[in-house]
Design a protein around this motif. Structure first.
Motif, mmCIF file in Angstrom:
data_model
loop_
_atom_site.group_PDB
_atom_site.id
_atom_site.type_symbol
_atom_site.label_atom_id
_atom_site.label_comp_id
_atom_site.label_asym_id
_atom_site.label_seq_id
_atom_site.Cartn_x
_atom_site.Cartn_y
_atom_site.Cartn_z
ATOM 1 N N ASN A 4 0.831 -1.212 0.000
ATOM 2 C CA ASN A 4 0.000 0.000 0.000
ATOM 3 C C ASN A 4 0.865 1.261 0.000
ATOM 4 O O ASN A 4 0.551 2.238 -0.678
ATOM 5 N N LYS A 34 -8.648 1.831 -1.350
ATOM 6 C CA LYS A 34 -8.519 0.715 -0.395
ATOM 7 C C LYS A 34 -7.122 0.105 -0.450
ATOM 8 O O LYS A 34 -6.558 -0.250 0.580
ATOM 9 N N ARG A 37 -4.806 2.378 1.430
ATOM 10 C CA ARG A 37 -5.034 2.361 2.879
ATOM 11 C C ARG A 37 -4.670 1.017 3.495
ATOM 12 O O ARG A 37 -4.648 0.879 4.713
ATOM 13 N N ALA A 39 -6.499 -1.617 3.129
ATOM 14 C CA ALA A 39 -7.755 -2.300 3.457
ATOM 15 C C ALA A 39 -7.996 -3.490 2.535
ATOM 16 O O ALA A 39 -8.761 -4.397 2.876
ATOM 17 N N SER A 40 -7.376 -3.487 1.362
ATOM 18 C CA SER A 40 -7.451 -4.613 0.430
ATOM 19 C C SER A 40 -6.223 -4.562 -0.462
ATOM 20 O O SER A 40 -5.413 -3.632 -0.385
#
Length: 86
Positions: A4, A34, A37, A39-40
């Protein structure tokens, strides 16, 4: 750096917006958000195109390390175990 962080840093270095990255890869802007971040993650089939777009290579994008310590190996195993259970 984690994937990320690499995505975000490379995108910003190139002066691209999340929307531009999303458009070029055929994904949604929230998907790119995402990824950045943490998140994925991008679909594995997108990794080559994402690396080319960000002017890097897949190893850098995926934070590949030739050698890892025993502690890093254990941490990775624990993370995988946790993700599988979730």
């Amino acid at each position: 750096m984690k994937i990320n962080e690499v995505i975000r840093a490379k995108r910003l270095e190139l002066g691209m917006t999340q929307e531009q990255v999303a458009t070029r890869l055929g994904v949604s802007t929230p998907a790119v958000n995402k990824w950045e971040r943490g998140a994925s993650y991008p679909d594995i089939t997108l990794v080559p195109a994402l690396a080319r777009l960000l002017k890097t290579d897949a190893n850098t994008l995926l934070s590949f390390q030739e050698d890892i310590t025993q502690e890093q190996n254990i941490a990775i195993q624990r993370t995988v175990d946790r993700l599988v259970r979730e």
